[in-house]
Design a protein around this motif. Structure first.
Motif, PDB file in Angstrom:
ATOM      1  N   LEU A  83       5.976   5.045  13.472  1.00  0.00           N
ATOM      2  CA  LEU A  83       4.563   4.668  13.541  1.00  0.00           C
ATOM      3  C   LEU A  83       3.750   5.374  12.459  1.00  0.00           C
ATOM      4  O   LEU A  83       2.878   4.762  11.835  1.00  0.00           O
ATOM      5  CB  LEU A  83       3.987   5.001  14.913  1.00  0.00           C
ATOM      6  CG  LEU A  83       4.218   3.990  16.019  1.00  0.00           C
ATOM      7  CD1 LEU A  83       3.589   4.486  17.323  1.00  0.00           C
ATOM      8  CD2 LEU A  83       3.682   2.626  15.659  1.00  0.00           C
ATOM      9  N   ARG A  84       4.041   6.649  12.241  1.00  0.00           N
ATOM     10  CA  ARG A  84       3.343   7.388  11.181  1.00  0.00           C
ATOM     11  C   ARG A  84       3.654   6.792   9.811  1.00  0.00           C
ATOM     12  O   ARG A  84       2.765   6.667   8.963  1.00  0.00           O
ATOM     13  CB  ARG A  84       3.725   8.865  11.212  1.00  0.00           C
ATOM     14  CG  ARG A  84       3.127   9.605  12.366  1.00  0.00           C
ATOM     15  CD  ARG A  84       3.523  11.060  12.340  1.00  0.00           C
ATOM     16  NE  ARG A  84       3.037  11.729  13.523  1.00  0.00           N
ATOM     17  CZ  ARG A  84       3.641  12.742  14.100  1.00  0.00           C
ATOM     18  NH1 ARG A  84       4.760  13.233  13.604  1.00  0.00           N
ATOM     19  NH2 ARG A  84       3.132  13.298  15.174  1.00  0.00           N
ATOM     20  N   ALA A  85       4.911   6.444   9.600  1.00  0.00           N
ATOM     21  CA  ALA A  85       5.301   5.828   8.323  1.00  0.00           C
ATOM     22  C   ALA A  85       4.578   4.490   8.146  1.00  0.00           C
ATOM     23  O   ALA A  85       4.101   4.177   7.049  1.00  0.00           O
ATOM     24  CB  ALA A  85       6.814   5.636   8.268  1.00  0.00           C
ATOM     25  N   LEU A  86       4.471   3.721   9.216  1.00  0.00           N
ATOM     26  CA  LEU A  86       3.756   2.446   9.149  1.00  0.00           C
ATOM     27  C   LEU A  86       2.279   2.670   8.821  1.00  0.00           C
ATOM     28  O   LEU A  86       1.708   1.949   7.997  1.00  0.00           O
ATOM     29  CB  LEU A  86       3.893   1.683  10.473  1.00  0.00           C
ATOM     30  CG  LEU A  86       3.123   0.365  10.575  1.00  0.00           C
ATOM     31  CD1 LEU A  86       3.590  -0.631   9.508  1.00  0.00           C
ATOM     32  CD2 LEU A  86       3.264  -0.219  11.963  1.00  0.00           C
ATOM     33  N   ALA A  87       1.674   3.678   9.429  1.00  0.00           N
ATOM     34  CA  ALA A  87       0.260   3.982   9.151  1.00  0.00           C
ATOM     35  C   ALA A  87       0.068   4.344   7.684  1.00  0.00           C
ATOM     36  O   ALA A  87      -0.883   3.890   7.045  1.00  0.00           O
ATOM     37  CB  ALA A  87      -0.223   5.106  10.055  1.00  0.00           C
ATOM     38  N   LYS A  88       0.983   5.144   7.126  1.00  0.00           N
ATOM     39  CA  LYS A  88       0.896   5.505   5.706  1.00  0.00           C
ATOM     40  C   LYS A  88       1.047   4.272   4.821  1.00  0.00           C
ATOM     41  O   LYS A  88       0.330   4.106   3.839  1.00  0.00           O
ATOM     42  CB  LYS A  88       1.967   6.537   5.347  1.00  0.00           C
ATOM     43  CG  LYS A  88       1.684   7.907   5.863  1.00  0.00           C
ATOM     44  CD  LYS A  88       2.784   8.873   5.459  1.00  0.00           C
ATOM     45  CE  LYS A  88       2.530  10.251   6.020  1.00  0.00           C
ATOM     46  NZ  LYS A  88       3.587  11.193   5.638  1.00  0.00           N
ATOM     47  N   LEU A  89       1.988   3.408   5.172  1.00  0.00           N
ATOM     48  CA  LEU A  89       2.194   2.184   4.404  1.00  0.00           C
ATOM     49  C   LEU A  89       0.937   1.315   4.439  1.00  0.00           C
ATOM     50  O   LEU A  89       0.493   0.817   3.397  1.00  0.00           O
ATOM     51  CB  LEU A  89       3.391   1.401   4.938  1.00  0.00           C
ATOM     52  CG  LEU A  89       3.639   0.031   4.295  1.00  0.00           C
ATOM     53  CD1 LEU A  89       4.046   0.192   2.831  1.00  0.00           C
ATOM     54  CD2 LEU A  89       4.682  -0.745   5.063  1.00  0.00           C
ATOM     55  N   LEU A  90       0.351   1.160   5.608  1.00  0.00           N
ATOM     56  CA  LEU A  90      -0.840   0.323   5.726  1.00  0.00           C
ATOM     57  C   LEU A  90      -2.008   0.915   4.947  1.00  0.00           C
ATOM     58  O   LEU A  90      -2.791   0.177   4.332  1.00  0.00           O
ATOM     59  CB  LEU A  90      -1.209   0.114   7.191  1.00  0.00           C
ATOM     60  CG  LEU A  90      -0.199  -0.705   7.999  1.00  0.00           C
ATOM     61  CD1 LEU A  90      -0.616  -0.783   9.455  1.00  0.00           C
ATOM     62  CD2 LEU A  90       0.004  -2.084   7.407  1.00  0.00           C
ATOM     63  N   ARG A  91      -2.141   2.241   4.949  1.00  0.00           N
ATOM     64  CA  ARG A  91      -3.192   2.877   4.138  1.00  0.00           C
ATOM     65  C   ARG A  91      -2.948   2.601   2.657  1.00  0.00           C
ATOM     66  O   ARG A  91      -3.868   2.274   1.913  1.00  0.00           O
ATOM     67  CB  ARG A  91      -3.243   4.388   4.394  1.00  0.00           C
ATOM     68  CG  ARG A  91      -4.078   4.775   5.586  1.00  0.00           C
ATOM     69  CD  ARG A  91      -4.386   6.260   5.628  1.00  0.00           C
ATOM     70  NE  ARG A  91      -3.216   7.104   5.558  1.00  0.00           N
ATOM     71  CZ  ARG A  91      -2.475   7.483   6.601  1.00  0.00           C
ATOM     72  NH1 ARG A  91      -2.804   7.083   7.810  1.00  0.00           N
ATOM     73  NH2 ARG A  91      -1.435   8.252   6.433  1.00  0.00           N
ATOM     74  N   TYR A  92      -1.693   2.740   2.232  1.00  0.00           N
ATOM     75  CA  TYR A  92      -1.349   2.473   0.823  1.00  0.00           C
ATOM     76  C   TYR A  92      -1.659   1.024   0.455  1.00  0.00           C
ATOM     77  O   TYR A  92      -2.168   0.735  -0.624  1.00  0.00           O
ATOM     78  CB  TYR A  92       0.120   2.788   0.569  1.00  0.00           C
ATOM     79  CG  TYR A  92       0.626   2.253  -0.737  1.00  0.00           C
ATOM     80  CD1 TYR A  92       0.154   2.764  -1.949  1.00  0.00           C
ATOM     81  CD2 TYR A  92       1.555   1.228  -0.792  1.00  0.00           C
ATOM     82  CE1 TYR A  92       0.597   2.268  -3.153  1.00  0.00           C
ATOM     83  CE2 TYR A  92       2.004   0.732  -2.000  1.00  0.00           C
ATOM     84  CZ  TYR A  92       1.525   1.249  -3.176  1.00  0.00           C
ATOM     85  OH  TYR A  92       1.962   0.752  -4.370  1.00  0.00           O
ATOM     86  N   LEU A  93      -1.368   0.129   1.359  1.00  0.00           N
ATOM     87  CA  LEU A  93      -1.605  -1.290   1.100  1.00  0.00           C
ATOM     88  C   LEU A  93      -3.070  -1.668   1.263  1.00  0.00           C
ATOM     89  O   LEU A  93      -3.433  -2.826   1.070  1.00  0.00           O
ATOM     90  CB  LEU A  93      -0.738  -2.155   2.036  1.00  0.00           C
ATOM     91  CG  LEU A  93       0.768  -2.001   1.859  1.00  0.00           C
ATOM     92  CD1 LEU A  93       1.497  -2.776   2.937  1.00  0.00           C
ATOM     93  CD2 LEU A  93       1.211  -2.447   0.485  1.00  0.00           C
ATOM     94  N   ASN A  94      -3.894  -0.710   1.642  1.00  0.00           N
ATOM     95  CA  ASN A  94      -5.329  -0.922   1.845  1.00  0.00           C
ATOM     96  C   ASN A  94      -5.638  -1.859   2.997  1.00  0.00           C
ATOM     97  O   ASN A  94      -6.660  -2.514   2.999  1.00  0.00           O
ATOM     98  CB  ASN A  94      -6.004  -1.428   0.569  1.00  0.00           C
ATOM     99  CG  ASN A  94      -6.044  -0.390  -0.497  1.00  0.00           C
ATOM    100  OD1 ASN A  94      -6.239   0.787  -0.228  1.00  0.00           O
ATOM    101  ND2 ASN A  94      -5.839  -0.805  -1.734  1.00  0.00           N
ATOM    102  N   PHE A  95      -4.752  -1.911   3.975  1.00  0.00           N
ATOM    103  CA  PHE A  95      -5.014  -2.744   5.148  1.00  0.00           C
ATOM    104  C   PHE A  95      -5.891  -2.001   6.147  1.00  0.00           C
ATOM    105  O   PHE A  95      -6.428  -2.604   7.048  1.00  0.00           O
ATOM    106  CB  PHE A  95      -3.722  -3.157   5.842  1.00  0.00           C
ATOM    107  CG  PHE A  95      -2.903  -4.156   5.067  1.00  0.00           C
ATOM    108  CD1 PHE A  95      -3.468  -4.924   4.060  1.00  0.00           C
ATOM    109  CD2 PHE A  95      -1.574  -4.334   5.344  1.00  0.00           C
ATOM    110  CE1 PHE A  95      -2.727  -5.848   3.376  1.00  0.00           C
ATOM    111  CE2 PHE A  95      -0.814  -5.260   4.652  1.00  0.00           C
ATOM    112  CZ  PHE A  95      -1.395  -6.018   3.669  1.00  0.00           C
TER     113      PHE A  95
END
Length: 97
Positions: A83-95
């Motif tokens: 979940l933390r990795a997903l949150a980081k990915l979404l922040r990177y993707l600007n979602f």
């Protein structure tokens, strides 16, 4: 995925300097996943960054990838980490903005 970075003393650096493709004029160390130093004649640095983000989104948010992650052994033991990795990915993707 990453964006080519013209490191000093490489052929790419020499060509980029000659053709004035380096945005800052000089090499500045950067994160070549999140930032681009080159403004090429037919593709600008900002466009390269968008392409990289789309590649990451296509790979990590695909149904196939998500299903494979869920089916891995110990998925639920590592659920918080994922979940933390997903949150980081979404922040990177600007979602998340």
């Amino acid at each position: 995925y990453s964006i080519a970075s013209p490191l000093p003393n490489t052929h790419l650096y020499k060509v980029a300097k000659e053709k004035e493709w380096i945005k800052t004029g000089e090499f500045i160390p950067n994160d070549n996943i999140r930032d681009a130093l080159l403004d090429l004649p037919y593709i600008k640095a900002e466009r390269l960054k968008v392409i990289i983000r789309k590649c990451y989104a296509r790979q990590y948010l695909s149904l196939r990838f998500v299903i494979r992650q869920i089916l891995t052994p110990h998925f639920f033991k590592r659920f918080i980490f994922k979940l933390r990795a997903l949150a980081k990915l979404l922040r990177y993707l600007n979602f998340s903005h």
